[in-house]
Design a protein around this motif. Structure first.
Motif, PDB file in Angstrom:
ATOM      1  N   THR A   1       2.570   0.358   8.403  1.00  0.00           N
ATOM      2  CA  THR A   1       1.898  -0.720   7.694  1.00  0.00           C
ATOM      3  C   THR A   1       0.395  -0.670   7.872  1.00  0.00           C
ATOM      4  N   CYS A   2      -0.064  -0.291   9.049  1.00  0.00           N
ATOM      5  CA  CYS A   2      -1.493  -0.359   9.373  1.00  0.00           C
ATOM      6  C   CYS A   2      -2.042   0.955   9.914  1.00  0.00           C
ATOM      7  N   PRO A   3      -2.071   2.016   9.099  1.00  0.00           N
ATOM      8  CA  PRO A   3      -2.657   3.270   9.600  1.00  0.00           C
ATOM      9  C   PRO A   3      -4.141   3.134   9.891  1.00  0.00           C
ATOM     10  N   HIS A   4      -4.822   2.199   9.221  1.00  0.00           N
ATOM     11  CA  HIS A   4      -6.250   1.988   9.506  1.00  0.00           C
ATOM     12  C   HIS A   4      -6.439   1.467  10.924  1.00  0.00           C
ATOM     13  N   TYR A   5      -5.476   0.681  11.432  1.00  0.00           N
ATOM     14  CA  TYR A   5      -5.530   0.239  12.825  1.00  0.00           C
ATOM     15  C   TYR A   5      -5.249   1.400  13.776  1.00  0.00           C
ATOM     16  N   LEU A   6      -4.308   2.278  13.400  1.00  0.00           N
ATOM     17  CA  LEU A   6      -4.002   3.442  14.227  1.00  0.00           C
ATOM     18  C   LEU A   6      -5.251   4.298  14.429  1.00  0.00           C
ATOM     19  N   PHE A   7      -5.991   4.541  13.342  1.00  0.00           N
ATOM     20  CA  PHE A   7      -7.192   5.360  13.463  1.00  0.00           C
ATOM     21  C   PHE A   7      -8.330   4.598  14.147  1.00  0.00           C
TER      22      PHE A   7
ATOM     23  N   ILE B   1      -3.900  -3.455  22.568  1.00  0.00           N
ATOM     24  CA  ILE B   1      -2.956  -4.574  22.600  1.00  0.00           C
ATOM     25  C   ILE B   1      -3.160  -5.474  21.377  1.00  0.00           C
ATOM     26  N   TYR B   2      -4.434  -5.779  21.076  1.00  0.00           N
ATOM     27  CA  TYR B   2      -4.717  -6.650  19.932  1.00  0.00           C
ATOM     28  C   TYR B   2      -4.253  -6.013  18.623  1.00  0.00           C
ATOM     29  N   LEU B   3      -4.585  -4.733  18.403  1.00  0.00           N
ATOM     30  CA  LEU B   3      -4.240  -4.088  17.142  1.00  0.00           C
ATOM     31  C   LEU B   3      -2.735  -3.846  17.022  1.00  0.00           C
ATOM     32  N   MET B   4      -2.051  -3.607  18.129  1.00  0.00           N
ATOM     33  CA  MET B   4      -0.597  -3.511  18.086  1.00  0.00           C
ATOM     34  C   MET B   4       0.005  -4.829  17.623  1.00  0.00           C
ATOM     35  N   ALA B   5      -0.491  -5.934  18.182  1.00  0.00           N
ATOM     36  CA  ALA B   5       0.016  -7.249  17.803  1.00  0.00           C
ATOM     37  C   ALA B   5      -0.307  -7.559  16.348  1.00  0.00           C
ATOM     38  N   ARG B   6      -1.545  -7.275  15.940  1.00  0.00           N
ATOM     39  CA  ARG B   6      -1.965  -7.554  14.560  1.00  0.00           C
ATOM     40  C   ARG B   6      -1.138  -6.736  13.561  1.00  0.00           C
ATOM     41  N   SER B   7      -0.827  -5.491  13.911  1.00  0.00           N
ATOM     42  CA  SER B   7      -0.033  -4.655  13.011  1.00  0.00           C
ATOM     43  C   SER B   7       1.404  -5.183  12.905  1.00  0.00           C
ATOM     44  N   CYS B   8       1.945  -5.674  14.009  1.00  0.00           N
ATOM     45  CA  CYS B   8       3.297  -6.265  13.976  1.00  0.00           C
ATOM     46  C   CYS B   8       3.330  -7.487  13.064  1.00  0.00           C
ATOM     47  N   VAL B   9       2.316  -8.334  13.203  1.00  0.00           N
ATOM     48  CA  VAL B   9       2.239  -9.538  12.377  1.00  0.00           C
ATOM     49  C   VAL B   9       2.057  -9.161  10.903  1.00  0.00           C
ATOM     50  N   THR B  10       1.261  -8.138  10.644  1.00  0.00           N
ATOM     51  CA  THR B  10       1.050  -7.696   9.262  1.00  0.00           C
ATOM     52  C   THR B  10       2.346  -7.171   8.649  1.00  0.00           C
ATOM     53  N   ARG B  11       3.087  -6.384   9.406  1.00  0.00           N
ATOM     54  CA  ARG B  11       4.378  -5.883   8.907  1.00  0.00           C
ATOM     55  C   ARG B  11       5.330  -7.036   8.631  1.00  0.00           C
ATOM     56  N   ARG B  12       5.348  -7.995   9.543  1.00  0.00           N
ATOM     57  CA  ARG B  12       6.200  -9.165   9.359  1.00  0.00           C
ATOM     58  C   ARG B  12       5.807  -9.918   8.086  1.00  0.00           C
TER      59      ARG B  12
ATOM     60  N   PRO C   1       0.828  -1.212   0.000  1.00  0.00           N
ATOM     61  CA  PRO C   1       0.000   0.000   0.000  1.00  0.00           C
ATOM     62  C   PRO C   1       0.864   1.265   0.000  1.00  0.00           C
ATOM     63  N   SER C   2       0.354   2.312  -0.598  1.00  0.00           N
ATOM     64  CA  SER C   2       1.021   3.611  -0.561  1.00  0.00           C
ATOM     65  C   SER C   2      -0.051   4.691  -0.545  1.00  0.00           C
ATOM     66  N   GLY C   3       0.341   5.860  -0.071  1.00  0.00           N
ATOM     67  CA  GLY C   3      -0.615   6.953   0.063  1.00  0.00           C
ATOM     68  C   GLY C   3      -1.079   7.099   1.490  1.00  0.00           C
ATOM     69  N   GLY C   4      -1.437   8.321   1.875  1.00  0.00           N
ATOM     70  CA  GLY C   4      -1.829   8.548   3.268  1.00  0.00           C
ATOM     71  C   GLY C   4      -0.677   8.223   4.198  1.00  0.00           C
ATOM     72  N   LEU C   5      -0.975   7.587   5.296  1.00  0.00           N
ATOM     73  CA  LEU C   5       0.063   7.195   6.256  1.00  0.00           C
ATOM     74  C   LEU C   5       0.678   5.839   5.933  1.00  0.00           C
ATOM     75  N   PHE C   6       0.251   5.208   4.833  1.00  0.00           N
ATOM     76  CA  PHE C   6       0.845   3.927   4.455  1.00  0.00           C
ATOM     77  C   PHE C   6       2.329   4.073   4.103  1.00  0.00           C
ATOM     78  N   ASP C   7       2.773   5.277   3.797  1.00  0.00           N
ATOM     79  CA  ASP C   7       4.191   5.485   3.510  1.00  0.00           C
ATOM     80  C   ASP C   7       5.023   5.510   4.793  1.00  0.00           C
ATOM     81  N   LEU C   8       4.336   5.549   5.930  1.00  0.00           N
ATOM     82  CA  LEU C   8       5.042   5.600   7.220  1.00  0.00           C
ATOM     83  C   LEU C   8       4.796   4.372   8.083  1.00  0.00           C
TER      84      LEU C   8
END
Length: 287
Positions: free
Chosen positions: A223-229, A255-266, A214-221
């Protein structure tokens, strides 16, 4: 002989610290209702959600999205992702809508109660509309994961509304965060929707199975900006409610979304050699 006063002194200090922490918390939250049933449900729902996040890090995933087939038994019941997502959200949105009939709008002291119910209903209505008109699905969902998530959202909505109803006559928190919560909630909803829209545009049509970076928005910074919001969304809900239960569930969701975002980045790092390692999991430049 000289040790006993020190033990008692340490015990008194610890008790005083707990009391001060409790009083500080009551500056921001209603006192919890005197109900064993509510207490038990609070513990089970928050611990269960947080444990789901820890399970993600251990490799036991809720089986939807890109992780739907990981560790899935061959004979495990599955259904189309779009259908599964609708089933996940519909019970919660129907409950939120029904609450306006069960608890009609009353006098001014019901304003926070009204805002919370409206926010919960809008939260899940947005998700249903995204399933119908935004998201593009290509895979399946395990029925077990669908049931777990749907039950979790239903219980969260039910307890949030019921505790807010019980709290109307309790002493109000000294610091009113209702309108701060509304701003955070709307910000989280808008940011989450925008980044879901960005994700949907990566695929030209329904059924396309190719994953892209993904690119655009916060995806350039991250992996999961949708989880952040989504986290901002839940923090907004907890500020609107100001009940200990919603604060606790929000912490578990984080806690769940932090873990899910880590797994997604991995996962992205394992699938794409050119995935930029500078992109964090959830919080730009930090995490």
């Amino acid at each position: 002989m000289v040790k006993f006063p020190r033990v008692r002194e340490r015990g008194a200090v610890s008790l005083l610290s707990v009391k001060m922490a409790w009083l500080a918390m009551l500056s921001f939250a209603y006192p919890p209702p005197q109900s064993v049933f509510i207490t038990v449900l609070t513990v089970f729902s928050t611990v269960g959600t947080a444990n789901a996040g820890l399970s993600e890090l251990r490799g036991t995933h809720l089986k939807y999205s890109k992780f739907w087939s990981i560790n899935s038994p061959a004979r495990e019941a599955r259904l189309q992702s779009r259908t599964g997502m609708l089933i996940i959200y519909m019970p919660a949105i129907l409950l939120g809508a029904a609450s306006f009939w069960v608890f009609p709008v009353g006098n001014s002291k019901d304003l926070r109660f009204l805002i919370l119910r409206a926010a919960l209903t809008l939260h899940f209505l947005k998700r249903v509309l995204e399933v119908l008109f935004v998201h593009k699905f290509s895979g399946l969902m395990a029925v077990g994961s669908m049931s777990d998530i749907s039950l979790s959202y239903f219980v969260f909505t039910a307890i949030s509304i019921y505790i807010q109803y019980l709290s109307r006559d309790l002493p109000k928190p000294r610091i009113d965060l209702t309108y701060h919560g509304v701003v955070l909630f709307l910000t989280g909803m808008a940011g989450n929707f925008y980044h879901h829209l960005v994700l949907s545009r990566l695929r030209k049509s329904q059924g396309e199975k190719e994953y892209k970076i993904p690119s655009g928005g916060l995806f350039d910074l991250v992996t999961c900006p949708h989880y952040l919001f989504e986290i901002i969304d839940f923090v907004g809900l907890s500020f609107i409610s100001q009940t200990i239960y919603v604060f606790a569930f929000t912490c578990a969701t984080i806690i769940y979304l932090m873990a899910r975002s880590c797994v997604t980045r991995r996962w992205y790092l394992s699938k794409f050699e050119d995935f930029p390692r500078r992109v964090k999991a959830l919080v730009p430049f930090i995490f």
